[in-house]
Design an enzyme around this catalytic site. Structure first.
Site, mmCIF file in Angstrom:
data_model
loop_
_atom_site.group_PDB
_atom_site.id
_atom_site.type_symbol
_atom_site.label_atom_id
_atom_site.label_comp_id
_atom_site.label_asym_id
_atom_site.label_seq_id
_atom_site.Cartn_x
_atom_site.Cartn_y
_atom_site.Cartn_z
ATOM 1 N N GLY A 41 -86.489 -21.777 -1.606
ATOM 2 C CA GLY A 41 -85.890 -22.970 -2.068
ATOM 3 C C GLY A 41 -84.415 -22.784 -2.244
ATOM 4 O O GLY A 41 -83.799 -22.026 -2.887
ATOM 5 N N LEU A 44 -81.272 -27.081 -6.650
ATOM 6 C CA LEU A 44 -80.506 -26.531 -7.838
ATOM 7 C C LEU A 44 -80.836 -25.221 -8.298
ATOM 8 O O LEU A 44 -79.877 -24.121 -8.628
ATOM 9 C CB LEU A 44 -80.245 -27.474 -9.087
ATOM 10 N N GLY A 46 -82.757 -22.815 -7.048
ATOM 11 C CA GLY A 46 -82.956 -21.877 -6.007
ATOM 12 C C GLY A 46 -81.453 -21.364 -5.482
ATOM 13 O O GLY A 46 -81.149 -20.308 -5.430
ATOM 14 N N ARG A 332 -89.395 -42.150 -20.677
ATOM 15 C CA ARG A 332 -90.039 -42.776 -19.545
ATOM 16 C C ARG A 332 -91.598 -43.059 -19.377
ATOM 17 O O ARG A 332 -91.891 -44.236 -19.072
ATOM 18 C CB ARG A 332 -89.799 -41.693 -18.416
ATOM 19 N N ARG A 441 -90.739 -35.297 -19.468
ATOM 20 C CA ARG A 441 -89.472 -34.839 -19.083
ATOM 21 C C ARG A 441 -88.556 -36.093 -19.647
ATOM 22 O O ARG A 441 -88.899 -37.275 -19.145
ATOM 23 C CB ARG A 441 -89.131 -34.515 -17.942
#
Length: 643
Positions: A41, A44, A46, A332, A441
């Site tokens: 990956g 960001l 990885g 959210r 999150r």
């Protein structure tokens, strides 16, 4: 039997990470060149991990299935990245960011991990700024901040609506430097299809080259998975079409526990579904809720009335009405459920799909009158342009229409405080692990976690692991490596040989409908039991009637998708099982049977204050549940209140 050792340090919260780093074993700089590390990956997490490990002197093999590391899905993040810098002098601090994150996740995450994330956040901004990331600035030259959901301070750093792209370019240039120096060997268009475990340790991966079709084993001293989330299990999501769960799921089948799979985030500001033929959805940044006001008509008879002709007294700014303290910047999960509620009441806007209007307005009229069109354009211009290209409507003149959609997954492979999974030597970073966000999150925290894991956590914890292992000792001709290559090849041949009549995408759409309807924004015992009956039946048809054209000897995107969808079937079933087992509401996991009088999520801390870790026991077999009980020393769990 695997024992969960979360390795969380004790003592004062503020010094845990610092003391833990001091207690770690170190690898001498001259010895680092003896160790090989695989990083899967290049988002960001990885890219940051590969670049930093290369800078330290380790030999790194970096893999991505895109044609370039720059095309990782982190590039799509829009709104910003959180950090407790307190540039606005409005009361922010490391502890407040820690508190907001714990509360925003509805008290379903580890305190120590979350505090470390908040602590490291201040370093991330310095790192990115030094790399040249063009964060927005105030008139005096300081970096600008804006607000995001679930916080009453301005702590979100941003680069217009391109924050993920700019941060990824910063990480990519650091990665490119190490590629040029020979410390990182880059393998694009190469997809991980399985994990190699030798003597209980993760020692490598098996990949398929997407252009040539070649299946190959790669051996190293440790493996890092930074492969993102599994939101595309729903078929329609804001994720790029290529995003998948295969790397993480194959590791799960090899012994890595999967934590909290039912914790999947629905984002409230997405362009609504336009029809059955749609293949993906587009996100509108949460940052828009800083200046945009969310509303619907008070009465259903105004649903067809042009929004500009609906008077203020006939508008319901429902988030401002229900949550006066936070208004449009509630977290959210809450904003998403309230949007669903008003649409279910018949007050949604836009075209009817399935007899219901699934849309609410996000209106910038008042902000344009207050600030001027130029200021609003400076803040959100590229997002407005993207919206107009997709919908044909000009947001400067007409309110945006938005509706919730699948966006992020808080669940993922279980990791300890060192980011190591239940397989020795297998580390998991960013969205691929479960570690920091709990049941929901907060906005602008995904970029923060990815870079924290890659730049500031893994370089210490991976070194601590490597210091106790002898480098080498295996190669790609090892019997276990050859065995796993044979299994991967056999599975690919099986997919190609089915020769049915139904495409992979058709099966994926059917699975996505099942999971969205029964394990989406709202779940119930009845719906989850229905999904658990129907998913195995659809999966059985998949293995009997799948149609893949072409061959497996070269580029074959249908074969790629088929393998990923096969894993989604197994993961989707686990998601529903986890949601059924968690007989409470918590954050994004909203069980209709467990609500407060005001319609909010009702937790059961006595029975469910734990991380649910599932052990794979075989397809069609009951997975085994392991519980990591959560302890709260510094923040007392309470009913979330954003009023």
């Amino acid at each position: 039997m695997t024992v969960l050792e979360h390795r969380t340090p004790s003592g004062p919260l503020e010094s845990r990470w610092e003391r833990h780093r001091f207690d770690m074993k170190l690898v001498n700089p001259s010895n680092r060149r003896k160790y090989n590390v695989i990083v899967v990956g290049t988002g960001l997490a990885g890219a940051a991990a590969a670049a930093t490990l290369g800078e330290l002197g380790y030999n790194v093999q970096s893999f991505c299935f895109q044609d370039s590391p720059r095309r990782a899905h982190s590039i799509a993040a829009q709104g910003g990245i959180n950090a407790a810098k307190n540039y606005q002098n409005d009361g922010d601090s490391v502890f407040r960011l820690f508190y907001d994150t714990i509360k925003g996740g509805d008290f379903r995450s580890r305190e120590s991990n979350v505090y470390r994330l908040a602590e490291v956040s201040v370093n991330i901004i310095d790192q990115a700024t030094a790399q040249g990331v063009p964060f927005a600035r105030e008139y005096g030259g300081l970096l600008a901040n804006r607000s995001f959901g679930g916080a009453q301070v301005s702590r979100t750093f941003y680069a217009r609506g391109q924050t993920g792209q700019q941060l990824l370019l910063g990480a990519y240039q650091a990665l490119s430097r190490q590629i040029g120096a020979g410390q990182v060997e880059m393998h694009p268009r190469t997809e991980m299809l399985d994990l190699i475990v030798i003597d209980g340790r993760a020692r490598g991966i098996v990949t398929r080259h997407l252009i040539t079709g070649k299946v190959k084993a790669w051996i190293a001293d440790a493996v890092v998975l930074a492969t993102g989330g599994y939101g595309n299990v729903f078929y329609l999501s804001t994720n790029a079409k290529g995003c998948n769960a295969t790397a993480a799921w194959r590791a799960h089948r090899r012994g890595a526990f999967f934590a909290n799979p039912c914790f999947t985030q629905i984002h409230p500001t997405c362009i609504p579904v336009s029809g059955e033929s749609q293949s993906k959805l587009t996100l509108m940044s949460e940052s828009l809720r800083n200046d945009g006001r969310v509303w619907v008509p008070k009465n259903a008879e105004h649903a067809d009335t042009p929004p500009g002709k609906i008077k203020n007294e006939n508008r319901d700014y429902y988030l401002e009405r229900l949550y006066p303290s936070f208004g449009n910047l509630v977290p959210r999960d809450i904003a998403s459920r309230r949007a669903k509620d008003v649409c279910d009441e018949g007050r949604g806007v836009g075209p009817e799909i399935g007899g219901v209007r699934r849309g609410v307005y996000l209106d910038f009229r008042d902000s344009i009158q207050r600030l001027g069109e130029n200021i609003v354009g400076e803040r959100y211009g590229n997002l407005f342009e993207m919206y107009e290209r997709i919908t044909g409507d000009n947001p400067y003149k007409v309110p945006m229409r938005i509706y919730p959609a699948t966006h992020y997954t808080m669940g993922g492979l279980w990791v300890d405080y060192n980011l190591m999974s239940t397989i020795d030597g297998l580390f998991v970073a960013g969205e691929a692990n479960f570690s920091d966000h709990g049941a929901n999150r907060l906005g602008a925290s995904a970029l923060m976690q990815g870079l924290a894991d890659g730049y500031f956590v893994l370089p210490y914890t991976l070194g601590n692991y490597l210091a106790r292992v002898v480098p080498g000792g295996a190669d790609d001709e090892h019997s276990e490596a050859r065995r796993v290559v044979g299994q991967v090849t056999e599975r690919l041949e099986k997919l190609m040989s089915i020769d049915g009549s139904t495409t992979p995408d058709a099966f994926h759409r059917e699975l996505g409908h099942l999971i969205w309807d029964n394990c989406g924004m709202s779940r119930s015992k009845e719906g989850l039991e229905k999904a658990l009956r129907e998913i195995p039946a659809v999966r059985a048809r998949f293995w009997e009637d799948l149609k893949i054209s072409g061959t497996g000897e070269g580029l074959n995107q249908a074969l790629e998708r088929a393998g990923r969808i096969a894993d989604f079937f197994e993961l989707g079933e686990l998601m529903c099982r986890d949601a059924l087992d968690r007989d409470e509401s918590a954050g994004c996991h909203f069980r209709a049977e467990h609500t407060t009088e005001e319609g909010e999520a009702k937790r059961n801390d006595e029975e469910y204050a734990y991380v649910a870790n599932w052990e794979f026991t075989g397809v069609g077999k009951e997975p085994r549940l392991h519980k990591e009980h959560l302890e709260f020393e510094f923040v007392k769990p309470s009913q979330r209140n954003y009023k």
